[in-house]
Write a protein that holds these residues in place. Structure first.
Motif, mmCIF file in Angstrom:
data_model
loop_
_atom_site.group_PDB
_atom_site.id
_atom_site.type_symbol
_atom_site.label_atom_id
_atom_site.label_comp_id
_atom_site.label_asym_id
_atom_site.label_seq_id
_atom_site.Cartn_x
_atom_site.Cartn_y
_atom_site.Cartn_z
ATOM 1 N N ARG A 262 0.825 -1.204 0.000
ATOM 2 C CA ARG A 262 0.000 0.000 0.000
ATOM 3 C C ARG A 262 0.863 1.259 0.000
ATOM 4 O O ARG A 262 1.790 1.398 0.799
ATOM 5 N N ASP B 41 0.127 5.422 -0.131
ATOM 6 C CA ASP B 41 -0.902 6.455 -0.154
ATOM 7 C C ASP B 41 -0.281 7.790 0.232
ATOM 8 O O ASP B 41 0.913 7.859 0.538
ATOM 9 N N PRO B 42 -1.064 8.865 0.203
ATOM 10 C CA PRO B 42 -0.495 10.179 0.525
ATOM 11 C C PRO B 42 0.201 10.195 1.878
ATOM 12 O O PRO B 42 1.212 10.880 2.058
ATOM 13 N N TRP C 22 1.888 7.847 3.246
ATOM 14 C CA TRP C 22 3.223 7.279 3.063
ATOM 15 C C TRP C 22 4.180 8.346 2.543
ATOM 16 O O TRP C 22 5.298 8.499 3.023
ATOM 17 N N VAL D 103 2.516 12.391 -4.993
ATOM 18 C CA VAL D 103 1.876 11.306 -4.233
ATOM 19 C C VAL D 103 1.145 11.893 -3.035
ATOM 20 O O VAL D 103 -0.001 11.543 -2.739
ATOM 21 N N GLU D 104 1.822 12.812 -2.365
ATOM 22 C CA GLU D 104 1.243 13.353 -1.143
ATOM 23 C C GLU D 104 -0.020 14.170 -1.416
ATOM 24 O O GLU D 104 -1.033 14.021 -0.746
ATOM 25 N N ASP E 239 -2.114 11.735 -4.663
ATOM 26 C CA ASP E 239 -2.220 10.280 -4.656
ATOM 27 C C ASP E 239 -1.924 9.670 -6.030
ATOM 28 O O ASP E 239 -2.437 8.618 -6.359
ATOM 29 N N LYS F 275 2.391 6.954 -7.955
ATOM 30 C CA LYS F 275 2.857 6.168 -6.814
ATOM 31 C C LYS F 275 3.941 5.169 -7.180
ATOM 32 O O LYS F 275 4.994 5.118 -6.538
ATOM 33 N N MET G 183 -0.716 -1.695 -7.846
ATOM 34 C CA MET G 183 -0.951 -0.405 -7.196
ATOM 35 C C MET G 183 -1.996 0.376 -7.954
ATOM 36 O O MET G 183 -1.978 0.442 -9.181
ATOM 37 N N LYS G 184 -2.901 0.969 -7.224
ATOM 38 C CA LYS G 184 -3.985 1.693 -7.891
ATOM 39 C C LYS G 184 -3.496 3.041 -8.404
ATOM 40 O O LYS G 184 -2.698 3.710 -7.766
ATOM 41 N N GLY H 280 -3.800 6.851 -9.074
ATOM 42 C CA GLY H 280 -4.426 7.840 -8.214
ATOM 43 C C GLY H 280 -5.216 8.879 -8.979
ATOM 44 O O GLY H 280 -5.857 8.574 -9.986
ATOM 45 N N ARG I 265 -5.032 8.229 8.740
ATOM 46 C CA ARG I 265 -4.491 6.893 8.566
ATOM 47 C C ARG I 265 -3.912 6.357 9.873
ATOM 48 O O ARG I 265 -4.002 5.176 10.164
#
Lengths: 664, 180, 159
Positions: A198, A200-201, A203, A265-266, A269, A272, A336-337, A339, A651
């Protein structure tokens, strides 16, 4: 006794690292909190043990314990204390110890300050970090033990290479390694995220401060190295595209790309899997740099510790770390999805362009640095790839990058109005034109490339300023309102402005040095006067005297302009009898806009009393390092952003309980 | 297809690692000669020894021989000197020399001490002729065939192993060509 | 780390050089234009014994000899290319810090361009995939200029 203690602590650190590398990882997979919690004390213990070991070696240097081989080979009782300490990392074994010390320090920092990390992620990050630690500790203990004794102990040491006995180079390695090794954090986070499956933002928000810290350190390290080259090598060259320089520059380029893609990413999203890949590659480039410098596969004059066994070990280490991570990537990344969506003309789009250009630049430097090796490996002949190649390929990539650097931050996320952004930059464009005209006037023309350089520098600098004034509505709103906005602006935004402006300043320095440097080489006798760039320099005398562990030959020059006294300059030549080497110390007078650089050369034969002297006028050169320092400050300001400290509640809450690995 | 893209970095890295592994076995400081299979450059050098022979391109034709570049100040030259002595005295190989940037008296003293394996020695005081030979360090040793072409070059001291594995077999085969 | 820099370790084979700087006063040509050409040529030539320095930066004796040679050739009337050819004929392509464009260096010279183009292609495909289609999609009324301006402003403040 103390060196044995250091050795013992190193072995203990290896065991702690082994524990840290395994138990928390298994704990995270099984959802066992107790096992995961082993990571924290292990990481702190590992750091403490390596610190003990490092201090033990430092102690041996400080007291000049010549029963330790490493001290014998790299120190001397007459050496000034600063260089006794710097001698610890001025050699292969000691510098590897510094390497693992910094590695463990980053691990310890995550253990101590990472409360807002989800427990599984934290356990995995520390585990991966410890795996790297295990590898390097093994490397040191097996092939590069700094604590080996000699019996009988010699009376004195063979001295540190005089070139390293210099304040710039004394602090260069710690900064450089802070950067190099700091990228291991990004690597560990990336691998941990791949294991978790996973990204995500949140991370990205966790990984960014570590990357920023490493990047700032590396910026400073590279700047110190080039500053040292500038004043020490005797003519003002500051960058040579040497493999060892490139080895530190490639992680910097990739790290810069990583900093920018992590923003996407942050905030959005998106990007990634690319960001994960960049994180892996950035640290891989650090490892490759270590491999190149220490294995002797490239003929760099400065490769120290050229030893095939060490080369094989580091190569094995590199292969395990990188191939492992990339294999994990090949398995996990496809799921990985994707974003958020965005149009090509948008902040995201601009950051993609940034990444495209920076990655291509990294690849170019990589190709140029390693091409001789590739060609030799397939027996296709020997080739040299030097500055002319890099200048011809690297600079064209930087031009669009810098041009876009001012525009990007003005674009909105998702979908932006390019014409609008450009029109907001018209003031920067006007200032840029003024700067170019100013340069044209000041230097009566000059190479086209120089004018392009000035244009880019001004565009980057003013573009950054305009972006800031735009955000705080300077002159468009009441000053109090602007002030309120300026104070309220996130630190990361300030950091970006400062770093981008610093880049502009540095480019101006590079341009000035490349285009408008003037040089005078002549034989001068005491009493002679030479002219350079409107200054007069009178050569007064030369004195010889012993200082510390060297013999100094000091020249005295009187600098004046239009008959008006400005300064006395003392260039020096130093002879180190123990290592039988000499160094030159240029006398540099700076007014922060240009440097006057004086080098005292050899005495001419024939007893005429004449000396070869070399005078240089380096316009704008100080700005290279001022710009780098500004960039580093930008990085630190951004690092102090509050969101990095408080983390992401959403999160963090969700992950309070360790979750089993998500099914795919 | 999409999966392939994700495997690509790994594939590239594996290739790279292979190159590194090969690279570890190479010595990057050895520069191959640009003159291999080319005739020796045109030159004439005065003799080092008063009663000895100088060296000129014309004298490097007619038989297979070695040309060794040496200097009395060169430490590795001391290492290879006995090897050259043995080649000249025991194996009957003609060895000629270019004395690189040396003081004649030093070079002569050096030869008096260690013996003189050379059939002829040209003194290259300013190193200019050596540049024509592509010399970038001393010692260097060239194998010249009967037509005066450079066939092989050793950079650094000639070691016994090098003699057995490369130089003698090459000389034999070149002489064989000559007879055949 | 930039360790034993430029100490010319490889120069072990060559005599220990007395400390000196690159270009010496006695090497400099009288004609400044020709001297400038000599400097530019010297930057293209590798100092063989120091491995990664140009002969212009190096203080090795061989580098000095080559600098003098370059100047001799220029004085003799050689063009810049002829001087480089003269040195290459003796030391091979290895002395050139700018590798010649030929079969063995195609990958080197074309590599960066190929990476850029492939990267640009990849980025373009990626950006196409990311493009929001809803906004301009069927049934949606295009934004009026005022609306767009307002939206831009909002988005900007958001960032």
């Amino acid at each position: 006794m103390i060196p044995e203690l250091g050795h013992y602590a190193l072995v203990l650190a290896l065991f702690l690292a082994l524990v840290q590398a395994t138990l928390p990882l298994i704990g995270a997979a099984r959802g066992d909190i107790a096992w995961m919690d082993v990571a924290k004390p292990a990481a702190i213990g590992q750091f403490t043990m390596i610190l003990v070991s490092f201090l033990a070696l430092t102690y041996a240097y400080v007291v000049s314990d010549f029963s330790v081989l490493n001290v014998v080979q790299n120190s001397h009782s007459m050496k000034p204390m600063l260089y006794k300490v710097a001698g610890v990392w001025g050699n292969h074994e000691g510098s590897m110890l510094l390497w693992v010390l910094i590695l463990a320090m980053f691990g310890g920092a995550v253990a101590l300050f990472g409360h807002n990390l989800p427990p599984t992620l934290k356990a995995r990050v520390l585990s991966v970090q410890a795996m790297i630690g295990v590898a390097f500790l093994l490397f040191i203990i097996a092939t590069s033990n700094p604590f080996i004794r000699v019996d009988p102990a010699p009376l004195d040491g063979t001295d540190l290479n005089p070139l390293l006995q210099d304040p710039g180079l004394a602090f260069h390695p710690p900064f450089l390694y802070f950067g190099y090794v700091g990228f291991s954090m990004a690597f560990s986070f990336a691998v941990a995220a791949l294991i978790e499956g996973r990204v995500d933002p949140a991370w990205a928000r966790w990984v960014r401060p570590w990357t920023l810290a490493a990047w700032s350190g590396l910026t400073m390290g590279i700047a110190l190295g080039s500053w040292w080259a500038y004043y020490e090598l005797g003519w003002g060259g500051w960058w040579f595209w040497d493999p060892v320089e490139n080895a530190s520059f490639m992680p910097w380029l990739a790290g810069t790309a990583l900093l920018h893609s992590a923003i996407v990413v942050e905030k959005r999203d998106a990007l990634k899997s690319w960001t994960i890949l960049l994180a892996i590659l950035t640290f891989t480039l650090s490892l490759i740099g270590t491999f190149l410098v220490r294995s002797g596969v490239l003929t760099s004059v400065h490769a120290f510790a050229v030893d095939p066994a060490r080369g094989v070990f580091i190569l094995a280490l590199l292969v395990i770390a990188t191939a492992g991570a990339l294999l994990l990537y090949a398995i996990r990344a496809p799921s990985m999805k994707m974003g958020g969506l965005f149009a090509p003309i948008s902040r995201e789009g601009a950051l993609v362009l940034n990444n495209l250009l920076l990655s291509t630049a990294t690849a170019t430097v990589f190709l140029g640095t390693l091409y001789p090796l590739f060609l030799d490996a397939i027996d296709a002949g020997k080739v040299s790839v030097g500055p002319p190649f890099f200048n011809a390929t690297f600079i064209p990539l930087m031009v669009p990058l810098i041009a876009a650097m001012s525009v990007g931050p003005l674009l909105a996320w998702k979908r932006a109005d390019l014409a609008g952004a450009l029109s907001r930059l018209k003031f920067a464009a006007v200032l840029t034109v003024i700067c170019v005209l100013g340069a044209l006037y000041a230097y009566q023309g000059g190479p086209v490339m120089a004018l392009l350089g000035v244009a880019l520098a001004a565009w980057a600098f003013f573009g950054a300023i305009i972006e800031l004034t735009d955000r705080i509505k300077l002159f468009r709103a009441p000053l109090a309102e602007s002030w309120r906005r300026a104070v309220g602006l996130p630190r990361s935004s300030w950091g970006m402005t400062i770093a981008h402006a610093g880049m502009g300043v540095a480019i101006a320095g590079m341009t000035g040095s490349a285009a408008w440097m003037t040089e005078r080489i002549q034989v001068m006798r005491p009493g002679d006067t030479a002219q350079i760039a409107g200054y007069e320099l009178r050569f007064d005398q030369v004195e010889e005297r012993p200082i510390a562990n060297y013999q100094a030959k000091t020249g005295t020059f009187t600098l004046s302009r239009n008959g008006e006294f400005l300064a006395t300059l003392h260039p020096e030549e130093r002879w180190f009898p123990v290592s039988r080497m000499s160094t030159t110390e240029a006398a540099i007078r700076t007014n922060w806009v240009s440097d006057l650089y004086v080098v005292l050369g050899q005495e001419q034969q024939g007893g005429t009393g004449g000396y070869a002297t070399r005078l240089y006028h380096h316009p704008l050169v100080p700005w290279i390092w001022i710009g780098c320092v500004i960039m580093m400050i930008g990085g630190c300001v951004s690092l102090s952003d509050r969101r990095f400290r408080i983390g992401v509640p959403a999160r963090a809450k969700r992950d309070r309980q360790p979750t089993p690995q998500p099914a795919e | 297809m999409r999966r392939l893209i994700y495997i690509l970095p790994l594939g590239l890295f594996v290739v790279l690692a292979g190159y590194f592994a090969v690279g570890l076995t190479r010595d990057p400081s050895v520069v191959p000669s640009a003159l291999i299979d080319k005739p020796v450059p045109e030159f004439t050098l005065p003799p080092l020894l008063k009663d000895g022979q100088g060296l000129a391109s014309a004298e490097l034709k007619g038989k297979v021989q070695l040309v060794n570049v040496f200097a009395s100040w060169c430490v590795p030259c001391r290492v290879e000197h006995p090897v050259l002595m043995r080649l000249a005295k025991e194996q009957g190989v003609t060895v000629k020399a270019i004395n690189y940037k040396d003081k004649p008296e030093d070079a002569i003293r050096w030869l008096n001490q260690g013996g003189n394996p050379y059939a002829a020695i040209g003194a290259d005081q300013d190193g200019r002729v050596s540049i024509d030979w592509g010399v970038y360090g001393v010692p260097e040793t060239y194998v010249i065939d009967a037509e005066g072409r450079i066939r092989y070059k050793v950079v650094g001291p000639v070691m016994p192993d090098e003699v057995e594995r490369h130089i003698l077999p090459l000389i034999k085969s070149l002489q064989g060509d000559l007879q055949g | 780390m930039t360790g034993v820099v430029r100490a010319c370790l490889a120069a072990l084979l060559i005599a220990v050089a007395s400390p000196a700087f690159a270009v010496q006063p006695d090497e400099v040509l009288r004609d400044p234009a020709m001297e400038a050409r000599a400097r530019e040529i010297s930057k293209e030539l590798r100092c063989l014994v120091c491995q990664n320095q140009s002969i212009d930066d190096s203080n090795a004796p061989l580098a000095r000899d080559l600098r003098v040679l370059v100047r001799q050739r220029l004085v003799a009337g050689d063009g810049d290319g002829e001087v480089l050819d003269y040195v290459t004929a003796r030391y091979g392509d290895y002395v050139l810090l700018r590798p010649p464009f030929k079969a063995s260096t195609y990958v080197l010279w074309l590599g960066p361009i190929a990476v850029l183009l492939l990267g640009a292609l990849g980025a373009a495909l990626f950006l196409r995939g990311r493009r929001p289609t809803v906004v301009g999609g069927e049934g949606a009324t295009p934004l009026t200029p005022e609306e767009r301006q307002r939206l831009d402003r909002l988005l900007r403040e958001d960032s």
